[in-house]
Design a protein around this motif. Sequence first.
Motif, PDB file in Angstrom:
ATOM      1  N   ARG A 141      59.670  -9.408   9.910  1.00 56.45           N
ATOM      2  CA  ARG A 141      59.921 -10.398  10.546  1.00 56.45           C
ATOM      3  C   ARG A 141      59.512 -11.775   9.812  1.00 56.45           C
ATOM      4  NH1 ARG A 141      61.738  -7.055  13.320  1.00 56.45           N
ATOM      5  NH2 ARG A 141      61.985  -6.854  15.675  1.00 56.45           N
ATOM      6  N   GLN A 142      60.260 -12.825   9.868  1.00 56.29           N
ATOM      7  CA  GLN A 142      59.826 -14.149   9.343  1.00 56.29           C
ATOM      8  C   GLN A 142      59.783 -15.333  10.202  1.00 56.29           C
ATOM      9  OE1 GLN A 142      64.125 -14.950   6.684  1.00 56.29           O
ATOM     10  NE2 GLN A 142      62.115 -14.170   5.920  1.00 56.29           N
ATOM     11  N   ILE A 143      59.176 -16.422   9.779  1.00 59.65           N
ATOM     12  CA  ILE A 143      59.309 -17.477  10.597  1.00 59.65           C
ATOM     13  C   ILE A 143      59.066 -18.930   9.528  1.00 59.65           C
ATOM     14  CG2 ILE A 143      56.930 -17.608  10.957  1.00 59.65           C
ATOM     15  CD1 ILE A 143      57.351 -18.435  13.852  1.00 59.65           C
ATOM     16  N   ALA A 144      59.950 -19.948  10.010  1.00 57.99           N
ATOM     17  CA  ALA A 144      59.618 -21.166   9.394  1.00 57.99           C
ATOM     18  C   ALA A 144      58.634 -21.773   9.654  1.00 57.99           C
ATOM     19  CB  ALA A 144      60.974 -21.937   9.346  1.00 57.99           C
ATOM     20  N   ILE A 145      57.459 -22.512   9.133  1.00 59.34           N
ATOM     21  CA  ILE A 145      56.220 -23.094   9.492  1.00 59.34           C
ATOM     22  C   ILE A 145      56.229 -24.318   8.810  1.00 59.34           C
ATOM     23  CG2 ILE A 145      53.757 -23.054   9.632  1.00 59.34           C
ATOM     24  CD1 ILE A 145      53.997 -20.050   9.527  1.00 59.34           C
ATOM     25  N   GLN A 146      56.042 -25.316   9.691  1.00 58.13           N
ATOM     26  CA  GLN A 146      56.114 -26.739   9.211  1.00 58.13           C
ATOM     27  C   GLN A 146      54.651 -26.959   8.532  1.00 58.13           C
ATOM     28  OE1 GLN A 146      58.893 -28.708   8.788  1.00 58.13           O
ATOM     29  NE2 GLN A 146      59.856 -26.730   9.748  1.00 58.13           N
ATOM     30  N   ALA A 147      54.330 -26.392   7.368  1.00 59.32           N
ATOM     31  CA  ALA A 147      53.116 -26.564   6.752  1.00 59.32           C
ATOM     32  C   ALA A 147      53.161 -26.050   5.498  1.00 59.32           C
ATOM     33  CB  ALA A 147      51.796 -25.884   7.496  1.00 59.32           C
ATOM     34  N   PRO A 148      52.457 -26.497   4.244  1.00 62.84           N
ATOM     35  CA  PRO A 148      52.606 -25.882   3.073  1.00 62.84           C
ATOM     36  C   PRO A 148      51.878 -24.647   2.776  1.00 62.84           C
ATOM     37  CG  PRO A 148      50.877 -27.842   3.038  1.00 62.84           C
ATOM     38  CD  PRO A 148      51.535 -27.669   4.469  1.00 62.84           C
ATOM     39  N   PRO A 149      52.221 -23.915   1.996  1.00 64.24           N
ATOM     40  CA  PRO A 149      51.728 -22.672   1.733  1.00 64.24           C
ATOM     41  C   PRO A 149      50.196 -22.703   1.693  1.00 64.24           C
ATOM     42  CG  PRO A 149      53.625 -22.707   0.550  1.00 64.24           C
ATOM     43  CD  PRO A 149      53.380 -24.037   0.972  1.00 64.24           C
ATOM     44  N   GLU A 150      49.599 -23.959   1.247  1.00 60.39           N
ATOM     45  CA  GLU A 150      48.204 -23.695   0.820  1.00 60.39           C
ATOM     46  C   GLU A 150      47.659 -23.845   2.368  1.00 60.39           C
ATOM     47  OE1 GLU A 150      50.355 -26.146  -0.485  1.00 60.39           O
ATOM     48  OE2 GLU A 150      50.518 -24.836  -2.221  1.00 60.39           O
ATOM     49  N   LYS A 151      48.173 -24.333   3.540  1.00 57.69           N
ATOM     50  CA  LYS A 151      47.454 -24.401   4.466  1.00 57.69           C
ATOM     51  C   LYS A 151      47.659 -22.945   5.479  1.00 57.69           C
ATOM     52  CE  LYS A 151      46.760 -28.648   5.080  1.00 57.69           C
ATOM     53  NZ  LYS A 151      45.054 -29.449   5.461  1.00 57.69           N
ATOM     54  N   PHE A 165      54.909  -8.600  15.956  1.00 59.51           N
ATOM     55  CA  PHE A 165      54.953  -9.613  14.741  1.00 59.51           C
ATOM     56  C   PHE A 165      55.367 -10.807  15.172  1.00 59.51           C
ATOM     57  CE2 PHE A 165      55.438  -6.414  10.842  1.00 59.51           C
ATOM     58  CZ  PHE A 165      54.366  -5.594  11.136  1.00 59.51           C
ATOM     59  N   GLU A 166      56.580 -11.142  15.970  1.00 62.10           N
ATOM     60  CA  GLU A 166      56.975 -12.358  16.253  1.00 62.10           C
ATOM     61  C   GLU A 166      56.104 -13.100  17.048  1.00 62.10           C
ATOM     62  OE1 GLU A 166      60.534 -11.060  18.756  1.00 62.10           O
ATOM     63  OE2 GLU A 166      61.583 -10.271  16.909  1.00 62.10           O
ATOM     64  N   ALA A 167      55.176 -12.323  17.904  1.00 57.11           N
ATOM     65  CA  ALA A 167      54.214 -12.908  18.592  1.00 57.11           C
ATOM     66  C   ALA A 167      53.231 -13.464  17.575  1.00 57.11           C
ATOM     67  CB  ALA A 167      53.467 -12.308  19.780  1.00 57.11           C
ATOM     68  N   GLY A 168      52.782 -12.721  16.751  1.00 57.09           N
ATOM     69  CA  GLY A 168      51.644 -13.365  15.673  1.00 57.09           C
ATOM     70  C   GLY A 168      52.198 -14.378  14.797  1.00 57.09           C
ATOM     71  N   LEU A 169      53.442 -14.301  14.578  1.00 61.49           N
ATOM     72  CA  LEU A 169      53.903 -15.393  13.490  1.00 61.49           C
ATOM     73  C   LEU A 169      54.158 -16.727  14.414  1.00 61.49           C
ATOM     74  CD1 LEU A 169      56.879 -13.389  11.466  1.00 61.49           C
ATOM     75  CD2 LEU A 169      54.576 -14.065  10.656  1.00 61.49           C
ATOM     76  N   ALA A 170      54.398 -16.375  15.803  1.00 61.02           N
ATOM     77  CA  ALA A 170      54.539 -17.630  16.411  1.00 61.02           C
ATOM     78  C   ALA A 170      52.992 -18.534  16.603  1.00 61.02           C
ATOM     79  CB  ALA A 170      54.941 -17.352  17.803  1.00 61.02           C
ATOM     80  N   ASP A 171      52.129 -17.432  16.753  1.00 60.53           N
ATOM     81  CA  ASP A 171      50.659 -17.999  16.890  1.00 60.53           C
ATOM     82  C   ASP A 171      50.184 -18.227  15.322  1.00 60.53           C
ATOM     83  OD1 ASP A 171      50.537 -17.676  19.407  1.00 60.53           O
ATOM     84  OD2 ASP A 171      49.400 -15.537  19.276  1.00 60.53           O
ATOM     85  N   LEU A 172      50.575 -17.882  14.276  1.00 66.13           N
ATOM     86  CA  LEU A 172      50.242 -18.099  12.935  1.00 66.13           C
ATOM     87  C   LEU A 172      50.955 -19.624  12.679  1.00 66.13           C
ATOM     88  CD1 LEU A 172      49.142 -17.676  10.063  1.00 66.13           C
ATOM     89  CD2 LEU A 172      51.304 -16.677   9.436  1.00 66.13           C
ATOM     90  N   LYS A 173      52.160 -19.703  13.166  1.00 69.21           N
ATOM     91  CA  LYS A 173      52.699 -21.087  12.988  1.00 69.21           C
ATOM     92  C   LYS A 173      51.989 -22.226  13.814  1.00 69.21           C
ATOM     93  CE  LYS A 173      57.059 -23.413  14.480  1.00 69.21           C
ATOM     94  NZ  LYS A 173      57.865 -23.993  13.217  1.00 69.21           N
ATOM     95  N   ALA A 174      51.610 -21.661  15.102  1.00 72.04           N
ATOM     96  CA  ALA A 174      50.813 -22.820  15.819  1.00 72.04           C
ATOM     97  C   ALA A 174      49.451 -23.198  15.146  1.00 72.04           C
ATOM     98  CB  ALA A 174      50.445 -22.345  17.183  1.00 72.04           C
ATOM     99  N   ALA A 175      48.900 -22.220  14.586  1.00 72.67           N
ATOM    100  CA  ALA A 175      47.604 -22.254  14.001  1.00 72.67           C
ATOM    101  C   ALA A 175      47.653 -23.238  12.574  1.00 72.67           C
ATOM    102  CB  ALA A 175      46.650 -21.187  13.692  1.00 72.67           C
ATOM    103  N   ALA A 176      48.926 -22.775  11.813  1.00 72.04           N
ATOM    104  CA  ALA A 176      49.027 -23.647  10.534  1.00 72.04           C
ATOM    105  C   ALA A 176      49.550 -24.934  10.771  1.00 72.04           C
ATOM    106  CB  ALA A 176      49.948 -22.948   9.737  1.00 72.04           C
ATOM    107  N   GLU A 177      50.139 -25.240  11.777  1.00 74.78           N
ATOM    108  CA  GLU A 177      50.653 -26.668  12.124  1.00 74.78           C
ATOM    109  C   GLU A 177      49.755 -27.409  12.840  1.00 74.78           C
ATOM    110  OE1 GLU A 177      54.540 -25.876  13.997  1.00 74.78           O
ATOM    111  OE2 GLU A 177      55.516 -25.283  12.173  1.00 74.78           O
ATOM    112  N   LYS A 178      48.658 -26.894  13.464  1.00 76.14           N
ATOM    113  CA  LYS A 178      47.697 -27.744  14.045  1.00 76.14           C
ATOM    114  C   LYS A 178      46.663 -28.189  13.153  1.00 76.14           C
ATOM    115  CE  LYS A 178      43.710 -26.662  16.939  1.00 76.14           C
ATOM    116  NZ  LYS A 178      43.170 -25.431  17.825  1.00 76.14           N
ATOM    117  N   GLN A 179      46.479 -27.585  11.877  1.00 75.51           N
ATOM    118  CA  GLN A 179      45.596 -27.955  10.892  1.00 75.51           C
ATOM    119  C   GLN A 179      46.231 -29.236  10.360  1.00 75.51           C
ATOM    120  OE1 GLN A 179      44.663 -25.045   7.951  1.00 75.51           O
ATOM    121  NE2 GLN A 179      44.746 -23.452   9.152  1.00 75.51           N
ATOM    122  N   GLY A 180      47.577 -29.609  10.658  1.00 75.51           N
ATOM    123  CA  GLY A 180      48.036 -30.932   9.855  1.00 75.51           C
ATOM    124  C   GLY A 180      48.573 -30.797   8.530  1.00 75.51           C
TER     125      GLY A 180
END
Length: 180
Positions: free
Chosen positions: A35-45, A165-180
């Motif tokens: 599975r894959q997801i787009a995340i609005q955060a740079p790879p470093e985050k 995987f989809e649930a985990g990636l959605a939570d990864l997205k939320a955690a990474a985007e929350k960091q700013g």
Amino acid sequence: MFKTIAIIAAVAIVVFIVAVLLLAATKPDTFRVQRQIAIQAPPEKIFPLINDYKQWGAWSPWEKKDAAMKRSFSGPATGKGSAYAWESKQVGTGDMLITESVPSSLVKIDLNFSKPFEAHNKVIFSIQPQAGGSTVSWDMAGPAPLMSRVMQVFFSMDKMVGKDFEAGLADLKAAAEKQG
């Protein structure tokens, strides 16, 4: 009369078992879930959330399934050689070892289960920079022994594990985007 019914029932059961085994034999001897997801955060985050097992609680779907899960960490805190083991009545018993870690782009893991069944799989997280963020891919592959193929006659491994995987990636997205 009852003897005839018992014989017919026994034959039906044998035919069913043979049919299931024949269908299982047609299933591939390996599996892959991705599975894959787009995340609005740079790879470093994103990378530190994957490369550090102690941060998996923020996004891993299995971490949330058993509050009483016993966890242990060994090796380096992050990156290659970092290990994580768990024991749980809900999610089984197993361990993970990071075998390769390329900053901000790749984490490879050996994933082993001992309960409820034995399994040895390879997991790859890849992070690709994209305009405005990153694309994260989560890939797991491994052998599908006969018992696994019998289960695949009735259940789709891709659908079962893919939902996690989809649930985990959605939570990864939320955690990474929350960091700013």
